[in-house]
Write an enzyme that holds these catalytic residues in place. Sequence first.
Site, PDB file in Angstrom:
ATOM      1  N   LYS A 108      -1.631 -54.790   1.993  1.00 30.48           N
ATOM      2  CA  LYS A 108      -2.272 -54.756   3.315  1.00 30.48           C
ATOM      3  C   LYS A 108      -3.808 -54.736   3.183  1.00 30.48           C
ATOM      4  O   LYS A 108      -4.367 -55.639   2.621  1.00 30.48           O
ATOM      5  CB  LYS A 108      -1.755 -53.548   4.102  1.00 30.48           C
TER       6      LYS A 108
ATOM      7  N   TYR B 109       7.213 -46.458   8.155  1.00 31.48           N
ATOM      8  CA  TYR B 109       7.540 -47.876   7.962  1.00 31.48           C
ATOM      9  C   TYR B 109       9.038 -47.954   7.653  1.00 31.48           C
ATOM     10  O   TYR B 109       9.548 -47.205   6.809  1.00 31.48           O
ATOM     11  CB  TYR B 109       6.701 -48.430   6.807  1.00 31.48           C
TER      12      TYR B 109
ATOM     13  N   ARG C 167       4.184 -54.264 -20.351  1.00 27.55           N
ATOM     14  CA  ARG C 167       4.842 -53.390 -19.359  1.00 27.55           C
ATOM     15  C   ARG C 167       4.182 -52.008 -19.381  1.00 27.55           C
ATOM     16  O   ARG C 167       4.108 -51.308 -18.389  1.00 27.55           O
ATOM     17  CB  ARG C 167       6.350 -53.295 -19.634  1.00 27.55           C
TER      18      ARG C 167
ATOM     19  N   ASP D  44       1.239 -41.767   2.779  1.00 28.82           N
ATOM     20  CA  ASP D  44       1.130 -43.225   2.769  1.00 28.82           C
ATOM     21  C   ASP D  44      -0.084 -43.567   3.634  1.00 28.82           C
ATOM     22  O   ASP D  44      -0.059 -43.434   4.862  1.00 28.82           O
ATOM     23  CB  ASP D  44       2.419 -43.840   3.328  1.00 28.82           C
TER      24      ASP D  44
END
Length: 384
Positions: A200, A103, A51, A175
Amino acid sequence: MSSKEPSFATRAIHTGQEPDPLTGAVSVPIYPTSTYVQEEIGKNKGYEYARVSNPTRDRLETNLAALEGGPTSRVFASGMAAINAIATMLKAGDHVVAGHNLYGGTPRLFNQVLANFGLTFTYVDTSEFYKVERAFQPNTRLVFLETPTNPLMELCDLRAISDLSHHHGVEVVVDNTFMSPFFQRPIELGADMVVHSTTKFLNGHSDGLGGVVVCTKPEQAEKLAFIQKCSGAILSPFECWLILRGVKTLAVRMLQHDSNGRKVAEYLSKHMKVRKVFYPGLQDHPQHELAKRQMSGFGSMIAFETGSLENANKMLRKVRVCSLAESLGGVETLISHPATMTHAAVGEAGRQKIGITDGLVRISVGIEDVDDILSDLEQALSAI
Ligand SMILES: Cc1ncc(COP(=O)(O)O)c(C=O)c1O
C-alpha cells in the site's frame, strides 16, 4: 554539522539507502542471487543463502525500521505473510484479542487457518478500550489492532490499550498500513510490533506485494528471522528495491494524499446522494479528537454510504479517473466495494455485525489533481 537525528523525509531517502560502497551507485543495488560463494568451509562475507539473507533486503529492513522508530524490521512476501509470521511466533493454546473490524484477510487467516493449529481468537470493538481488557484470558498473549480500521475508519487509543495490555503481560501488534509511519507511529505510543502491507502506501505505486514487521526487541527480530529462514515467505530482492524506491517519496506523497483526502471527504459529506461519510478528519467523526492526538494527519482512506448495492454499483460503473479495484495506498485513486471485495470472506452475518453494508464504498484517494477526482465523483454519483 548538527548531531540531530535526521527527520522523517531524510531517513526515508538515506537510511539503509546509502551509496553502494563498491561503485558509489546512489540507488541500492538489486542482488538477484540464490547463493553466495564461500572462501573456505565456514568463511563467507556474511551471506550464505538467499532465503536467509540478501543485501537488498537488509537495506530495506534497515530503512523501514528507521521510519517506524524500531531497532529492526523483517520483510515478507506480502502483508498477509507478515501477519502470519507474527502468529507463528505463538504456540497452540495461546489466545489473541483482535479488533472486530480488521482487513477481511486477517480474520480469514486467523479463523480458517490458524484456528486449526490451536490458536484462539476473540474479536472486540477496540474503539472502546476497556472491551479489550474484558476479553483477556489467562492464556492471552497478543492484542492485534488496526487503527483506523478497514473500512469503517474507527480508531482505537493505542496508548491506553498498550498500557493496559502491558499491565497484563500481553504484547500489542498494530497494523499501521492505513496511516503509514508518516502519520502514525504506534511504537512511540507503546506498541510492541508494527506490521504493514507494504503493498500500500510504503511502496505507493501499486506494483508489488510485500509486508513488514517492525520489532522493538532483539528476541522478536531473532524469532522472525528464524521464521523467514524456516518458512521462506521472504520478499524478493526486486520487490525490496521497489519499496526502497517508493519510500523515498513517502513524505511528499502522504502530504498530497492527506490534502486530497480532506477535500474529497468534505465534498462527499455535503453531497445529497451520500448518506454518511467515515473519515477521521471530519469534525463529526466520533473520534476526531483522538485522531488529532494520535495521528499527525488524517490520510486518504474514506468510506461512504450510498444506500444500497444497486446505488453503489451504479456509481462504481461510472468512475473514470478513480479505478474500481481492490487495494489502496497507490498514487492512483482506487475505489472499492468492501462487501464484495475486501470483506467478502467475513460473510454477510459478519459484515452486518460490524456495520459493513452493501451500499458502503471505500475510496483510497490518490495524488492526481484533486479537481479531476472531484469531477469524476460528481459525474459518477449523478448516476444514483
Ligand atoms: C490493513 C491491511 N492489512 C493487511 C493487508 C494484507 O496485505 P497484502 O495484500 O500485502 O497481503 C491488507 C490488504 O489489503 C490491508 O488492507
